[in-house]
Write a protein that holds these residues in place. Structure first.
Motif, PDB file in Angstrom:
ATOM      1  N   PHE A 112       0.828  -1.203   0.000  1.00  0.00           N
ATOM      2  CA  PHE A 112       0.000   0.000   0.000  1.00  0.00           C
ATOM      3  C   PHE A 112       0.865   1.256   0.000  1.00  0.00           C
ATOM      4  N   ARG A 113       1.943   1.230   0.776  1.00  0.00           N
ATOM      5  CA  ARG A 113       2.828   2.393   0.839  1.00  0.00           C
ATOM      6  C   ARG A 113       3.577   2.568  -0.481  1.00  0.00           C
ATOM      7  N   ALA A 114       4.004   1.450  -1.075  1.00  0.00           N
ATOM      8  CA  ALA A 114       4.747   1.530  -2.339  1.00  0.00           C
ATOM      9  C   ALA A 114       3.883   2.073  -3.467  1.00  0.00           C
ATOM     10  N   LEU A 115       2.608   1.680  -3.504  1.00  0.00           N
ATOM     11  CA  LEU A 115       1.707   2.090  -4.579  1.00  0.00           C
ATOM     12  C   LEU A 115       0.879   3.313  -4.212  1.00  0.00           C
ATOM     13  N   ASN A 116       1.176   3.887  -3.039  1.00  0.00           N
ATOM     14  CA  ASN A 116       0.511   5.123  -2.604  1.00  0.00           C
ATOM     15  C   ASN A 116      -1.005   4.948  -2.515  1.00  0.00           C
ATOM     16  N   LEU A 117      -1.432   3.844  -1.898  1.00  0.00           N
ATOM     17  CA  LEU A 117      -2.850   3.548  -1.719  1.00  0.00           C
ATOM     18  C   LEU A 117      -3.273   3.898  -0.294  1.00  0.00           C
ATOM     19  N   THR A 118      -4.507   4.350  -0.150  1.00  0.00           N
ATOM     20  CA  THR A 118      -5.003   4.785   1.147  1.00  0.00           C
ATOM     21  C   THR A 118      -6.179   3.920   1.584  1.00  0.00           C
ATOM     22  N   VAL A 119      -6.104   3.376   2.798  1.00  0.00           N
ATOM     23  CA  VAL A 119      -7.226   2.656   3.402  1.00  0.00           C
ATOM     24  C   VAL A 119      -8.110   3.690   4.090  1.00  0.00           C
ATOM     25  N   LYS A 120      -9.298   3.900   3.530  1.00  0.00           N
ATOM     26  CA  LYS A 120     -10.185   4.954   4.039  1.00  0.00           C
ATOM     27  C   LYS A 120     -10.877   4.543   5.324  1.00  0.00           C
ATOM     28  N   GLU A 121     -11.194   3.273   5.413  1.00  0.00           N
ATOM     29  CA  GLU A 121     -11.928   2.772   6.583  1.00  0.00           C
ATOM     30  C   GLU A 121     -11.311   1.453   7.018  1.00  0.00           C
ATOM     31  N   GLY A 122     -11.146   1.264   8.324  1.00  0.00           N
ATOM     32  CA  GLY A 122     -10.533   0.048   8.836  1.00  0.00           C
ATOM     33  C   GLY A 122      -9.027   0.199   8.954  1.00  0.00           C
ATOM     34  N   ARG A 123      -8.283  -0.875   8.664  1.00  0.00           N
ATOM     35  CA  ARG A 123      -6.822  -0.869   8.814  1.00  0.00           C
ATOM     36  C   ARG A 123      -6.162  -1.487   7.596  1.00  0.00           C
ATOM     37  N   GLY A 124      -4.856  -1.267   7.509  1.00  0.00           N
ATOM     38  CA  GLY A 124      -4.074  -1.914   6.466  1.00  0.00           C
ATOM     39  C   GLY A 124      -3.574  -3.270   6.934  1.00  0.00           C
ATOM     40  N   PHE A 125      -2.727  -3.876   6.108  1.00  0.00           N
ATOM     41  CA  PHE A 125      -2.175  -5.187   6.443  1.00  0.00           C
ATOM     42  C   PHE A 125      -0.971  -5.043   7.365  1.00  0.00           C
ATOM     43  N   THR A 126      -0.711  -6.080   8.139  1.00  0.00           N
ATOM     44  CA  THR A 126       0.480  -6.180   8.973  1.00  0.00           C
ATOM     45  C   THR A 126       1.313  -7.359   8.488  1.00  0.00           C
ATOM     46  N   ALA A 127       2.527  -7.489   9.034  1.00  0.00           N
ATOM     47  CA  ALA A 127       3.400  -8.600   8.642  1.00  0.00           C
ATOM     48  C   ALA A 127       2.754  -9.942   8.977  1.00  0.00           C
ATOM     49  N   SER A 128       2.038 -10.012  10.092  1.00  0.00           N
ATOM     50  CA  SER A 128       1.395 -11.266  10.495  1.00  0.00           C
ATOM     51  C   SER A 128       0.277 -11.645   9.527  1.00  0.00           C
TER      52      SER A 128
END
Length: 412
Positions: free
Chosen positions: A145-161
């Motif tokens: 998400f950070r590499a492609l400059n994407l934004t999670v508007k609601e909820g959360r992004g992914f984690t390593a786990s």
């Protein structure tokens, strides 16, 4: 003023051989300046276009050649010493705060394998290859998400786990495109069941509307996509190991970093397989840029050097002519013509010859390129200083011309 004009015209037309020599030198001078300046601006413009900060790639595909890839897959499978070297190499590369690895891959899910698929029927499309209605899906790692400059508007992004989750009791984390709003909510479970495979995914977030990513010059919308933290459905019998997974791409936020050179230094130092980078969203910064910069500087230096040589050659011709004309100038001064008028007539003569000398250059440019590549005012801007400098020795000789010198040097 009448003397200045008549003297300049007399000098041009009464000494055709001398005038032709000066004119030929000025034509060569103008053409040389034109060619060097044109090439300098051409290289500079194309260098700026090619290496403009906005066009520098920030994302690269990471590849190995076929033999190295097979070897490293065996290393991952068997846990050889090279496998652990690879882990150290990936970690060392990411010590640079501007660099990190990530991964993504396209996928699709048979809509009929989703429990309660009727509510997402409108978001499916027919796939002629598999002959079924499929849901668009992609697999993203934690940092994608950070590499492609994407934004999670609601909820959360992914984690390593989330990316390493291969537990049958823990559902796959999924982030949905904006088109899924109103169909699913945060925390909803999406069940997959095709008779032989069973898996579950939990909705943890939604992307903002009109989210997309760029890849190899194309734009891909994510509004109708399911974004999975790992493969869905999962292969629970396979062991997840740190290796090529989550390392298929690399991102840099430093547009001045030669990423290939940086990675080569680390893989060579550790004796690891060579990683080949291919830019995914722009132009690669490499040592080619340094060569291009040097070419721009070189052609600029040659333009200056060529101008200096032309100036010296013209100055020598004009100096020799002024020495030969001392007798004539001395006679002019005897009848009351001041030195400044003599110098002005010489300057006017050179200006007339300069104007004439530009026409062959214009013709050459139109013949070769179909247009004048450099504006005429720029040609004058570079050639007039050459003429002015080349006249300095002439003006110095004329300034020293007087009756005493005229007699002592036995000019008459």
């Amino acid at each position: 003023m009448r003397f200045v004009v008549s003297s300049a015209l007399r000098s041009i037309f009464h000494n055709p051989k001398e005038t032709l020599l000066i004119l030929l030198n000025m034509i060569l001078c103008t053409a040389t300046v034109f060619v060097f300046v044109q090439n300098y601006y051409y290289l500079k413009e194309h260098f700026s276009d090619y290496y403009d900060k906005d066009s520098i790639a920030s994302n690269y595909m990471v590849r190995m050649n076929v033999s190295n890839m097979h070897s490293y897959l065996d290393d991952i499978k068997n846990g050889t010493p090279m496998y652990f070297v690879g882990i150290e190499v990936y970690n060392e590369i990411e010590k640079n705060p501007d660099v990190f690895f990530y991964d993504f891959s396209d996928s699709s899910i048979d809509a009929e394998d989703i429990v309660d698929s009727d509510k997402i029927k409108d978001l499916s499309s027919y796939d002629s290859d598999s002959e079924c209605y499929c849901i668009n899906a992609v697999n993203y790692s934690e940092k994608t998400f950070r590499a492609l400059n994407l934004t999670v508007k609601e909820g959360r992004g992914f984690t390593a786990s989330d990316s390493d989750n291969n537990d049958p009791d823990a559902p796959v984390s999924v982030i949905l495109g904006n088109d899924y709003k109103g169909i699913y909510e945060i925390g909803d479970i999406i069940e997959y069941d095709n008779g032989s495979d069973h898996d579950k995914a939990e909705v943890v977030g939604f992307l903002k509307e009109e989210s997309y990513y760029a890849y190899l010059g194309s734009i891909y919308s994510l509004d109708d996509h399911m974004i999975m933290a790992t493969e869905f459905p999962r292969d629970f019998e396979s062991e997840i190991k740190q290796g090529l997974r989550n390392h298929g791409f690399i991102h840099t936020s430093n547009p001045d970093l030669d990423l290939q050179k940086y990675i080569n230094s680390i893989t060579t130092k550790n004796g690891f397989y060579t990683m080949e980078l291919e830019p995914a969203d722009g132009v690669e910064i490499s040592e080619t840029k340094d060569v291009s910069e040097k070419n721009v500087i070189l052609i600029g230096t040659l333009a200056i050097t060529g101008g200096i040589i032309c100036t010296l050659a013209l100055a020598m011709i004009m100096y020799n002519r002024s020495v030969r004309n001392r007798a004539k100038y001395c006679i002019f001064m005897c009848v009351g013509v001041p030195v400044w008028k003599i110098n002005a007539s010489v300057a006017l003569e050179m200006l007339i010859l300069l104007i004439v000398s530009i026409f062959p250059t214009i013709a050459l440019s139109i013949y070769e390129y179909g247009q004048l590549m450099i504006p005429i005012w720029q040609i004058f801007a570079f050639t007039i200083p050459i003429i002015m400098v080349s006249l300095i020795p002439t003006f110095r000789v004329n300034g020293k011309t007087n009756i005493d010198e005229f007699i002592r040097n036995k000019i008459v």
